[in-house]
Motif scaffolding. Structure first.
Motif, PDB file in Angstrom:
ATOM      1  N   HIS A 171       2.950  15.196  -8.369  1.00 20.20           N
ATOM      2  CA  HIS A 171       4.023  16.174  -8.168  1.00 20.20           C
ATOM      3  C   HIS A 171       3.893  16.919  -6.838  1.00 20.20           C
ATOM      4  O   HIS A 171       4.124  18.118  -6.772  1.00 20.20           O
ATOM      5  N   PHE A 172       3.535  16.205  -5.781  1.00 23.51           N
ATOM      6  CA  PHE A 172       3.518  16.798  -4.449  1.00 23.51           C
ATOM      7  C   PHE A 172       4.957  16.975  -3.992  1.00 23.51           C
ATOM      8  O   PHE A 172       5.875  16.323  -4.488  1.00 23.51           O
ATOM      9  N   SER A 173       5.173  17.835  -3.020  1.00 25.09           N
ATOM     10  CA  SER A 173       6.527  18.050  -2.509  1.00 25.09           C
ATOM     11  C   SER A 173       6.999  16.815  -1.740  1.00 25.09           C
ATOM     12  O   SER A 173       6.203  16.002  -1.280  1.00 25.09           O
ATOM     13  N   LEU A 174       8.304  16.704  -1.579  1.00 20.82           N
ATOM     14  CA  LEU A 174       8.879  15.560  -0.868  1.00 20.82           C
ATOM     15  C   LEU A 174       8.454  15.544   0.598  1.00 20.82           C
ATOM     16  O   LEU A 174       8.243  14.489   1.184  1.00 20.82           O
ATOM     17  N   LYS A 175       8.339  16.732   1.192  1.00 22.87           N
ATOM     18  CA  LYS A 175       7.909  16.811   2.589  1.00 22.87           C
ATOM     19  C   LYS A 175       6.471  16.321   2.737  1.00 22.87           C
ATOM     20  O   LYS A 175       6.144  15.618   3.696  1.00 22.87           O
ATOM     21  N   LEU A 195       0.818  -1.208   0.000  1.00 26.38           N
ATOM     22  CA  LEU A 195       0.000   0.000   0.000  1.00 26.38           C
ATOM     23  C   LEU A 195       0.852   1.258   0.000  1.00 26.38           C
ATOM     24  O   LEU A 195       0.589   2.191  -0.761  1.00 26.38           O
ATOM     25  N   LEU A 196       1.885   1.287   0.825  1.00 27.22           N
ATOM     26  CA  LEU A 196       2.711   2.488   0.918  1.00 27.22           C
ATOM     27  C   LEU A 196       3.422   2.794  -0.397  1.00 27.22           C
ATOM     28  O   LEU A 196       3.589   3.955  -0.764  1.00 27.22           O
ATOM     29  N   GLY A 197       3.816   1.765  -1.117  1.00 26.52           N
ATOM     30  CA  GLY A 197       4.430   1.964  -2.430  1.00 26.52           C
ATOM     31  C   GLY A 197       3.442   2.547  -3.432  1.00 26.52           C
ATOM     32  O   GLY A 197       3.789   3.412  -4.235  1.00 26.52           O
ATOM     33  N   GLN A 198       2.207   2.099  -3.370  1.00 25.29           N
ATOM     34  CA  GLN A 198       1.169   2.631  -4.250  1.00 25.29           C
ATOM     35  C   GLN A 198       0.863   4.083  -3.925  1.00 25.29           C
ATOM     36  O   GLN A 198       0.698   4.910  -4.821  1.00 25.29           O
ATOM     37  N   VAL A 199       0.802   4.400  -2.635  1.00 24.17           N
ATOM     38  CA  VAL A 199       0.558   5.785  -2.223  1.00 24.17           C
ATOM     39  C   VAL A 199       1.703   6.673  -2.689  1.00 24.17           C
ATOM     40  O   VAL A 199       1.489   7.762  -3.215  1.00 24.17           O
ATOM     41  N   GLN A 200       2.922   6.200  -2.522  1.00 21.81           N
ATOM     42  CA  GLN A 200       4.094   6.972  -2.928  1.00 21.81           C
ATOM     43  C   GLN A 200       4.079   7.242  -4.430  1.00 21.81           C
ATOM     44  O   GLN A 200       4.349   8.355  -4.870  1.00 21.81           O
ATOM     45  N   TYR A 245       2.573  12.109   4.407  1.00 19.79           N
ATOM     46  CA  TYR A 245       1.484  11.185   4.084  1.00 19.79           C
ATOM     47  C   TYR A 245       1.883   9.743   4.392  1.00 19.79           C
ATOM     48  O   TYR A 245       1.119   8.994   4.991  1.00 19.79           O
ATOM     49  N   ILE A 246       3.081   9.361   3.977  1.00 13.89           N
ATOM     50  CA  ILE A 246       3.558   7.993   4.199  1.00 13.89           C
ATOM     51  C   ILE A 246       3.674   7.709   5.696  1.00 13.89           C
ATOM     52  O   ILE A 246       3.240   6.647   6.175  1.00 13.89           O
ATOM     53  N   ASP A 247       4.244   8.653   6.444  1.00 11.64           N
ATOM     54  CA  ASP A 247       4.387   8.465   7.894  1.00 11.64           C
ATOM     55  C   ASP A 247       3.026   8.357   8.573  1.00 11.64           C
ATOM     56  O   ASP A 247       2.834   7.532   9.465  1.00 11.64           O
TER      57      ASP A 247
END
Length: 64
Positions: free
Chosen positions: A37-41, A25-30, A46-48
């Motif tokens: 094109h969301f920012s890295l922060k 799931l986390l890979g799909q969200v990423q 979101y992932i955290d």
């Protein structure tokens, strides 16, 4: 003749994602966040949040 519209790039990216699906799931969200094109922060936040949510709500059922 090549189609250079922005939607053609997204369509091509989605077809590549369908050929090589992410196992978690986390890979799909990423991938979805990067596609938008969301920012890295924002991506990290979101992932955290999702990881913390899963660990909090399912920690008892994962151990069984």
């Amino acid at each position: 003749m090549q189609n250079n519209s922005p939607s053609s790039g997204i369509t091509q990216h989605l077809s590549l994602m369908a050929q090589h699906p992410s196992p978690c799931l986390l890979g799909q969200v990423q991938q979805s966040i990067q596609l938008k094109h969301f920012s890295l922060k924002t991506e990290k936040s979101y992932i955290d949040y999702i990881r913390d949510f899963i660990l909090f709500h399912y920690s008892g059922t994962l151990k069984e």
